[in-house]
Design an enzyme around this catalytic site. Structure first.
Site, short mmCIF file in Angstrom:
data_model
loop_
_atom_site.label_atom_id
_atom_site.label_comp_id
_atom_site.label_asym_id
_atom_site.label_seq_id
_atom_site.Cartn_x
_atom_site.Cartn_y
_atom_site.Cartn_z
N CYS A 90 -4.99 12.12 12.75
CA CYS A 90 -5.56 10.79 12.49
C CYS A 90 -5.96 10.25 13.86
O CYS A 90 -5.85 10.93 14.87
CB CYS A 90 -4.56 9.90 11.79
SG CYS A 90 -3.24 9.43 12.87
N LEU A 134 7.79 19.09 7.66
CA LEU A 134 9.00 18.72 6.91
C LEU A 134 8.74 18.74 5.40
O LEU A 134 9.60 19.10 4.60
CB LEU A 134 9.50 17.34 7.35
CG LEU A 134 9.91 17.22 8.83
CD1 LEU A 134 10.26 15.78 9.18
CD2 LEU A 134 11.07 18.15 9.16
N ARG A 139 -8.69 -0.30 4.53
CA ARG A 139 -7.76 0.69 3.96
C ARG A 139 -6.44 0.03 3.57
O ARG A 139 -5.78 0.47 2.64
CB ARG A 139 -7.45 1.79 4.99
CG ARG A 139 -8.61 2.68 5.33
CD ARG A 139 -8.19 3.83 6.20
NE ARG A 139 -7.13 4.63 5.53
CZ ARG A 139 -6.73 5.80 5.99
NH1 ARG A 139 -7.25 6.31 7.10
NH2 ARG A 139 -5.79 6.48 5.37
N LYS A 170 0.84 -1.21 0.00
CA LYS A 170 0.00 0.00 0.00
C LYS A 170 0.88 1.26 0.00
O LYS A 170 0.65 2.19 -0.78
CB LYS A 170 -0.88 0.00 1.25
CG LYS A 170 -1.55 1.32 1.56
CD LYS A 170 -2.45 1.27 2.79
CE LYS A 170 -1.74 1.42 4.08
NZ LYS A 170 -1.33 2.78 4.46
N ASN A 171 1.90 1.25 0.87
CA ASN A 171 2.67 2.49 1.05
C ASN A 171 3.67 2.74 -0.07
O ASN A 171 4.25 3.82 -0.15
CB ASN A 171 3.34 2.50 2.43
CG ASN A 171 2.29 2.60 3.53
OD1 ASN A 171 1.13 2.93 3.27
ND2 ASN A 171 2.68 2.28 4.75
N ARG A 211 -0.52 14.64 13.04
CA ARG A 211 0.62 14.13 12.26
C ARG A 211 1.07 15.28 11.38
O ARG A 211 0.51 15.57 10.34
CB ARG A 211 0.19 12.90 11.46
CG ARG A 211 0.03 11.70 12.39
CD ARG A 211 -0.50 10.49 11.69
NE ARG A 211 0.41 9.97 10.69
CZ ARG A 211 0.06 8.99 9.86
NH1 ARG A 211 -1.17 8.52 9.90
NH2 ARG A 211 0.90 8.52 8.97
N ASP A 258 4.51 0.21 12.22
CA ASP A 258 3.26 -0.36 11.67
C ASP A 258 3.02 -1.78 12.13
O ASP A 258 1.98 -2.36 11.82
CB ASP A 258 3.28 -0.31 10.14
CG ASP A 258 3.19 1.11 9.63
OD1 ASP A 258 3.34 1.33 8.42
OD2 ASP A 258 2.98 2.02 10.46
C1 EPZ Z 1 4.40 6.59 6.51
O1 EPZ Z 1 3.66 7.66 7.08
C2 EPZ Z 1 3.42 5.43 6.38
N1 EPZ Z 1 2.32 5.83 5.52
C3 EPZ Z 1 2.89 5.05 7.77
O2 EPZ Z 1 2.09 3.89 7.59
C4 EPZ Z 1 4.06 4.70 8.67
O3 EPZ Z 1 3.57 4.46 9.96
C5 EPZ Z 1 5.06 5.86 8.71
O4 EPZ Z 1 5.48 6.20 7.37
C6 EPZ Z 1 6.31 5.53 9.52
O5 EPZ Z 1 6.94 4.41 8.97
C7 EPZ Z 1 2.51 5.88 4.18
O6 EPZ Z 1 3.59 5.58 3.68
C8 EPZ Z 1 1.33 6.28 3.35
P1 EPZ Z 1 6.64 9.76 8.61
P2 EPZ Z 1 4.31 9.15 7.11
O7 EPZ Z 1 6.61 11.07 7.91
O8 EPZ Z 1 5.10 9.38 5.89
C9 EPZ Z 1 7.10 12.93 12.04
C10 EPZ Z 1 0.18 2.56 7.76
O9 EPZ Z 1 -0.25 2.00 8.77
N2 EPZ Z 1 6.88 13.95 11.00
O10 EPZ Z 1 7.75 8.80 8.29
O11 EPZ Z 1 3.22 10.08 7.42
C11 EPZ Z 1 5.85 12.11 12.33
O12 EPZ Z 1 5.03 12.79 13.27
C12 EPZ Z 1 0.67 3.98 7.85
O13 EPZ Z 1 0.29 2.02 6.63
C13 EPZ Z 1 7.06 15.28 11.32
O14 EPZ Z 1 7.36 15.63 12.46
O15 EPZ Z 1 5.26 9.01 8.37
C14 EPZ Z 1 6.41 10.84 12.89
O16 EPZ Z 1 6.72 11.01 14.26
C15 EPZ Z 1 0.36 4.62 9.18
N3 EPZ Z 1 6.87 16.22 10.36
C16 EPZ Z 1 7.73 10.68 12.12
O17 EPZ Z 1 8.01 11.96 11.55
C17 EPZ Z 1 6.54 15.87 9.06
O18 EPZ Z 1 6.41 16.78 8.20
C18 EPZ Z 1 7.67 9.67 11.01
O19 EPZ Z 1 6.58 10.01 10.18
C19 EPZ Z 1 6.37 14.51 8.75
C20 EPZ Z 1 6.56 13.57 9.74
#
Ligand code: EPZ
Length: 423
Positions: free
Chosen positions: A116, A125, A399, A22-23, A121, A307
């Protein structure tokens, strides 16, 4: 809203086919905005989130059709650069269109994603990275308004490793003038596949698979085809189903999966006493006689995936002994804990650390899905709980898991999807 009705205690064994990631799909789909033409994304899973991203692209004039796991995307008719709130609120990954829209068309109007189920979230960045590439970005009435004649390459550091921000900024930088260096880039397999897809489209990216990406901007890209990698989280969820509910002396065999993306989980499953054999695109798990308590701390790839945290807590709820499960990626991703406690689990939560004292058995009850991976953990617990478990609001699970009840039924589970009460 549909619900799953599960009669626990049925021993699972047999073979399950794992779908596309999915991701990975959610990043590959918006990448097609970067060049006009027709794309074929093979091994695309038929999931609610894929439908949501498809609908979002269609509102921009893109042709989208998924037939037999091949997603055909036609961007020749693109006519809008806006991602409306109605779509973005359904799925935060919609923000992935921001980078490609600014890179290709010099403008974008993308709704800020909401939070969410487990909390805010941020997307700072994403915004800071694209602003650093030269875009003028303002926030107005819940929308990100971005403009740029042409983005220009620069050095970017992510203080926090972010999958989404890495993908978004990479998709913006490939058409920028000059070279972009991304320091502390996410190395998840889904981001590696996105980089490889962009290279196939004509982008110049060095350091793929490392935390340091060097992107030489080009003037234009062209369409390409791709076969989506296997979903390592769906695969991990089924391995845990086998460890929890597998027939003693039996085996669960996963096919069309990639063990190389699942190293951390495989080590942990061997630690709890499961036997694992792996091949080119298959994994076999023999369930443990008893489940040893094993701690887990989530981390960015290749660490233990956040995850898989909810599923791991479900497994540890039946372990012999006490385990500590800590999520260092999302500090509040524990909405599954109170629901697992309703099933008889003994879990205490302190900030982002769950202490799980294994119990002899779980007892079926009505529980509520709140988000995708929490739903998975409740289904896993229901498979082994004595009596009947009803998991409500299963649209969350749809989803990210294709026909999960059919795949579990094929392994011997007694699980039915029923029309739930509307509330
Ligand atoms: C991706 O979300 C995945 N979703 C998530 O999977 C997964 O949990 C996550 O990566 C971590 O591996 C998709 O790929 C669609 P991040 P993403 O940006 O990109 C912080 C599932 O269950 N952050 O790597 O949104 C954030 O709060 C989903 O399939 C900022 O601070 O995650 C977190 O603590 C849920 N500012 C950390 O970074 C930002 O601008 C990692 O988040 C972006 C993120």
């Amino acid at each position: 809203m549909d619900k799953f009705v599960i009669n626990g205690g049925k021993p699972l064994s047999g073979t399950v086919m794992i779908g596309g990631a999915k991701n990975a799909s959610l990043a590959l789909m918006p990448a097609t905005i970067l060049a006009n033409g027709i794309y074929h994304l093979h091994n695309t899973p038929d999931l609610r989130d894929i439908l949501t991203m498809g609908r979002l692209l269609e509102t921009m004039g893109v042709g989208v059709s998924l037939v037999d796991q091949t997603l055909t995307i036609d961007t020749k008719t693109m006519n809008s650069y806006e991602a409306p709130y109605e779509h973005v609120k359904q799925m935060r990954a919609s923000i992935y269109v921001l980078g490609p829209l600014v890179a290709r068309f010099g403008q974008a109007k993308v709704s800020l994603p909401g939070g969410c189920a487990w909390g805010p979230r941020p997307v700072n960045l994403h915004i800071e990275g694209i602003r650093k590439l030269g875009a003028e970005i303002e926030l107005d009435a819940g929308y990100i308004i971005a403009k740029a004649k042409r983005l220009s390459g620069t050095r970017i550091l992510f203080d926090v490793s972010s999958v989404g921000a890495t993908g978004n900024v990479m998709m913006a930088a490939v058409l920028a003038k000059g070279t972009t260096l991304i320091e502390n880039a996410a190395q998840e397999p889904e981001m590696v596949q996105l980089s490889e897809f962009l290279v196939k489209m004509g982008a110049k990216i060095h350091g793929i698979g490392t935390g340091r990406l060097e992107i030489e901007g080009v003037d234009e890209l062209h369409p390409a085809d791709v076969t989506t990698i296997s979903d390592r989280i769906e695969a991990g969820t089924f391995l845990i189903a086998g460890a929890m509910a597998g027939k003693k002396g039996g085996m669960i065999r996963l096919e069309k999966c990639n063990q190389h993306h699942m190293g951390a989980l495989i080590v942990k499953l061997e630690d709890i006493g499961a036997k694992i054999r792996t091949g080119a695109d298959w994994i076999e798990l023999t369930p443990p006689e008893k489940i040893y308590a094993v701690n887990a701390t989530t981390a960015i790839y290749p660490g233990f995936p956040t995850d898989m945290q909810a599923q791991w807590i479900a497994l540890m709820s039946l372990a012999q002994g006490t385990s500590i499960v800590k999520d260092t990626v999302y500090f509040d991703r524990f909405t599954h804990v109170p629901e697992l406690i309703r099933l008889g689990a003994n879990i205490t939560l302190k900030e982002n650390v769950a202490t799980v004292i294994g119990v002899k058995k779980l007892t079926g009850a009505k529980v509520m899905s709140t988000d995708l991976r929490a739903s998975a953990s409740l289904i896993l617990a229901g498979l082994v709980a004595e009596g009947t478990t009803e998991v409500l609001r299963v649209y969350h699970i749809d989803r990210g898991y294709e026909s999960v009840e059919k795949k579990l039924q094929a392994l011997g589970a007694d699980i039915l999807r029923e029309k739930g009460e509307e509330f």
